[in-house]
Design a protein around this motif. Sequence first.
Motif, mmCIF file in Angstrom:
data_model
loop_
_atom_site.group_PDB
_atom_site.id
_atom_site.type_symbol
_atom_site.label_atom_id
_atom_site.label_comp_id
_atom_site.label_asym_id
_atom_site.label_seq_id
_atom_site.Cartn_x
_atom_site.Cartn_y
_atom_site.Cartn_z
ATOM 1 N N MET A 161 0.840 -1.172 0.000
ATOM 2 C CA MET A 161 0.000 0.000 0.000
ATOM 3 C C MET A 161 0.890 1.242 0.000
ATOM 4 O O MET A 161 1.906 1.278 0.697
ATOM 5 C CB MET A 161 -0.883 -0.013 1.244
ATOM 6 N N LEU A 162 0.523 2.238 -0.770
ATOM 7 C CA LEU A 162 1.280 3.482 -0.834
ATOM 8 C C LEU A 162 1.308 4.181 0.523
ATOM 9 O O LEU A 162 0.303 4.225 1.228
ATOM 10 C CB LEU A 162 0.664 4.445 -1.852
ATOM 11 N N GLN A 163 2.458 4.761 0.842
ATOM 12 C CA GLN A 163 2.596 5.487 2.103
ATOM 13 C C GLN A 163 1.859 6.824 2.079
ATOM 14 O O GLN A 163 1.443 7.314 3.115
ATOM 15 C CB GLN A 163 4.071 5.742 2.395
ATOM 16 N N MET A 164 1.739 7.431 0.913
ATOM 17 C CA MET A 164 1.104 8.748 0.780
ATOM 18 C C MET A 164 1.816 9.763 1.677
ATOM 19 O O MET A 164 1.231 10.364 2.570
ATOM 20 C CB MET A 164 -0.393 8.692 1.105
ATOM 21 N N ARG A 165 3.120 9.942 1.441
ATOM 22 C CA ARG A 165 3.934 10.854 2.246
ATOM 23 C C ARG A 165 3.380 12.274 2.200
ATOM 24 O O ARG A 165 2.868 12.718 1.179
ATOM 25 C CB ARG A 165 5.379 10.816 1.773
ATOM 26 N N PRO A 166 3.501 13.008 3.319
ATOM 27 C CA PRO A 166 2.790 14.278 3.471
ATOM 28 C C PRO A 166 3.453 15.536 2.923
ATOM 29 O O PRO A 166 2.887 16.616 3.064
ATOM 30 C CB PRO A 166 2.649 14.391 4.989
ATOM 31 N N GLY A 167 4.640 15.440 2.319
ATOM 32 C CA GLY A 167 5.270 16.666 1.852
ATOM 33 C C GLY A 167 6.308 16.439 0.773
ATOM 34 O O GLY A 167 6.802 15.327 0.568
ATOM 35 N N CYS A 168 6.655 17.533 0.097
ATOM 36 C CA CYS A 168 7.664 17.511 -0.967
ATOM 37 C C CYS A 168 9.055 17.414 -0.360
ATOM 38 O O CYS A 168 9.389 18.168 0.562
ATOM 39 C CB CYS A 168 7.543 18.780 -1.809
ATOM 40 N N GLU A 169 9.864 16.517 -0.879
ATOM 41 C CA GLU A 169 11.226 16.345 -0.391
ATOM 42 C C GLU A 169 12.117 17.536 -0.718
ATOM 43 O O GLU A 169 13.128 17.748 -0.055
ATOM 44 C CB GLU A 169 11.857 15.075 -0.971
ATOM 45 N N CYS A 170 11.771 18.320 -1.734
ATOM 46 C CA CYS A 170 12.596 19.470 -2.129
ATOM 47 C C CYS A 170 12.242 20.739 -1.364
ATOM 48 O O CYS A 170 13.112 21.378 -0.793
ATOM 49 C CB CYS A 170 12.435 19.761 -3.617
ATOM 50 N N CYS A 171 10.970 21.109 -1.383
ATOM 51 C CA CYS A 171 10.568 22.407 -0.827
ATOM 52 C C CYS A 171 9.735 22.292 0.450
ATOM 53 O O CYS A 171 9.371 23.309 1.038
ATOM 54 C CB CYS A 171 9.813 23.212 -1.876
ATOM 55 N N ASP A 172 9.418 21.089 0.874
ATOM 56 C CA ASP A 172 8.641 20.807 2.088
ATOM 57 C C ASP A 172 7.185 21.277 1.998
ATOM 58 O O ASP A 172 6.513 21.433 3.002
ATOM 59 C CB ASP A 172 9.317 21.389 3.323
ATOM 60 N N ARG A 173 6.703 21.510 0.794
ATOM 61 C CA ARG A 173 5.293 21.888 0.599
ATOM 62 C C ARG A 173 4.399 20.751 1.073
ATOM 63 O O ARG A 173 4.692 19.575 0.848
ATOM 64 C CB ARG A 173 5.060 22.155 -0.881
ATOM 65 N N ASP A 174 3.312 21.085 1.731
ATOM 66 C CA ASP A 174 2.347 20.083 2.180
ATOM 67 C C ASP A 174 1.694 19.404 0.989
ATOM 68 O O ASP A 174 1.286 20.068 0.029
ATOM 69 C CB ASP A 174 1.255 20.717 3.050
ATOM 70 N N LEU A 175 1.615 18.084 1.057
ATOM 71 C CA LEU A 175 0.952 17.286 0.027
ATOM 72 C C LEU A 175 0.045 16.276 0.722
ATOM 73 O O LEU A 175 0.412 15.121 0.934
ATOM 74 C CB LEU A 175 1.992 16.559 -0.838
ATOM 75 N N PRO A 176 -1.153 16.719 1.128
ATOM 76 C CA PRO A 176 -2.071 15.799 1.790
ATOM 77 C C PRO A 176 -2.408 14.615 0.897
ATOM 78 O O PRO A 176 -2.209 14.670 -0.321
ATOM 79 C CB PRO A 176 -3.306 16.653 2.079
ATOM 80 N N PRO A 177 -2.902 13.539 1.473
ATOM 81 C CA PRO A 177 -3.185 12.331 0.692
ATOM 82 C C PRO A 177 -4.104 12.552 -0.511
ATOM 83 O O PRO A 177 -4.020 11.829 -1.481
ATOM 84 C CB PRO A 177 -3.847 11.394 1.698
ATOM 85 N N ASP A 178 -4.951 13.569 -0.464
ATOM 86 C CA ASP A 178 -5.880 13.822 -1.569
ATOM 87 C C ASP A 178 -5.337 14.843 -2.572
ATOM 88 O O ASP A 178 -6.034 15.259 -3.486
ATOM 89 C CB ASP A 178 -7.244 14.257 -1.051
ATOM 90 N N SER A 179 -4.065 15.240 -2.439
ATOM 91 C CA SER A 179 -3.489 16.250 -3.321
ATOM 92 C C SER A 179 -3.240 15.711 -4.726
ATOM 93 O O SER A 179 -2.626 14.660 -4.909
ATOM 94 C CB SER A 179 -2.164 16.751 -2.737
#
Length: 82
Positions: free
Chosen positions: A1-19
């Motif tokens: 199952m995908l982890q659905m990580r919460p942010g961008c590794e480069c800029c740390d922008r929030d990426l919620p699971p529904d993004s």
Amino acid sequence: MLQMRPGCECCDRDLPPDSADARICSFECTFCSDCSNRRLAGTCPNCGGELLSRPSRSAAKLEKYPGSTTRVFKPEGCAAAT
């Protein structure tokens, strides 16, 4: 199952699971669409793999199987793999 990580590794922008802006490689390295397109040219800087849109997970499944809360961030920034 995908982890659905919460942010961008480069800029740390929030990426919620529904993004719809999340991009991942086959190892689930996670980046926002801006970093993927503008800084990384669609290539994961960690493994050299292709960055694609992260699949969505339905709201009902997110309740039962929420996304990860573990952030991966590289404060030094990132560059395309060579």
